[in-house]
Design an enzyme around this catalytic site. Sequence first.
Site, PDB file in Angstrom:
ATOM      1  CE  LYS A   1      55.077  88.231 102.445  1.00 37.25           C
ATOM      2  NZ  LYS A   1      54.920  89.268 101.459  1.00 37.25           N
ATOM      3  NE  ARG A   2      52.033  81.966  98.240  1.00 33.83           N
ATOM      4  CZ  ARG A   2      51.811  80.733  97.852  1.00 33.83           C
ATOM      5  NH1 ARG A   2      51.998  80.404  96.636  1.00 33.83           N
ATOM      6  NH2 ARG A   2      51.416  79.792  98.674  1.00 33.83           N
TER       7      ARG A   2
END
Length: 537
Positions: free
Chosen positions: A277-278
Amino acid sequence: MTERKRRVRFAPSPTGPLHMGGVRTALYNYLYAKQAGGDFILRIEDTDSQRFVPGAEKYIIESLKWCGIYPDEGVDAEGNVIETPSERHPHAPYRQSQRKPIYRAYAEQLIENGYAYYAFDSAEELDAKRKEAEANKSTFTYNYITRMELKNSLTLPAEEVENLLKTTNNWTVRFKNPENRVVEMDDLIRGHIEINTNTLDDKVLWKAADQLPTYHLANIVDDHLMEITEVIRGEEWLPSLPLHYLLYEAFGWQESQPRFAHLSLLLKPDGKGKLSKRDGDRLGFPVFPLKWVNAEGEVSRGYREDGYYPEAFVNMLALLGWNPGTEQELFTLDELIEVFSLERVIKSGARFNPDKAKWFNQEYLRKQTNSQLAEQFSSILEEKGVTVESNEKGIRADFEGKNFSFGYVESLCGLIKERAHFVADFWDICSYFFIAPASYAEKDVKKFWNAETKAIIEKMYSHIEAMDHQMQVPQIEEYLTGYVKENEWKMGAVMNTLRLFFVGEAKGLGIADIVYLIGQKETLGRISAAIEALPVE
Ligand code: GLU
């Protein structure tokens, strides 16, 4: 042996939003099942109450539905998990927490047959062992050596075991790995794998504390009961494969043991490590199918909300780790069902390319009819305060009332669809088709606007004023460019000045397209407004 009906399952744990890698796993399972007219089952593996996240199950179901992946069993068309067995859902319930009573007997069966044992060590005792090992720069595992020094039914006298089972409730059932045996496994993607059991730890299979099985036991028991023929899952489960093989053997289920296929990870765009997600936040792309808001109110963007067509998302995902062996890149779900094969799934990680994802969407956007696009764009226009008369097929524009016919929007969509990746890009590309520019780009004014061009534009004004109303785009084009050529003016300078006045800057669609759509009155209005707003010294 008669060929069994192909039955595969997607077995997510509701521990958060479904990562796009998870959607790919579901997709490959689905394609594989449908190709053989088999069944695709959705099973919710929610035995780990500590990692349970409310809303995650609903999210998973909604994500699959958005992708057009409909399970045959385990969930109905409305997205409800089926709770009671029926002809269509013979193995219900499909949520493991609701299957709780099933598993204990299987754990007991393993103990009776010598494949498992009771373990009574407390969390603190095991923690102390871990710390002790760490101090000696090693790691503690509950295995064929250490188990003989720990508190379990292999080391304690029978009466004490009986007593502890009756009086305490924090014991577990652990698998008893055989000593020094080579487990031979086959993976449909990775081929033959061997591992010595001495490297394995005695995993917990069942816990008295919550009367629940762990993932390993529940997973094997359910795959068996649900008659699963192939297990297609992420490679993070590969280390569990020896235990799963040994469990099938311990239960005596080798005959019907499913075949396994472990899919490689989705990698970051630079290929270094797992796509997270980062990375999405950092590089500006979603890693989840749908938007997700966690308990802290943190928002993760989704492909759906970012304006992706589900068909484009699915097509892109299918090709992340699988290829058809041809140059073809665009596939409908039905076409994918036809050509997909596990043999063509790659062993190495599949690098995610955000630009390629956008490219896929653009391809699907181009496939939409102008009328479909106009419908999709209309809701954005509403938000911008523009009304679209959905039943009006002709071309009509009312700039003052901000009211336009559907036909107007439809023609416009035809002109701009090659220039956008998403319908959400449309407004930025063509807002000047709905509102006159409020200002003019300074650098373009400097470049194109002077006494000389002013004189030319004034003549163009009169020329447009004299234009025949019936003209279509090609005639308008001819009418305007012919006039510029006749007068030996510089084509680029004249057209860019007009564009500056129509758009607010010297870019945009073809002049004839603009004039045709916005109409003669608005065209002239924009020219005089600009002349007035931009005095020439
Ligand atoms: N519940 C596991 C997961 O969340 C399923 C693994 C498997 O398919 O066996 O990924």
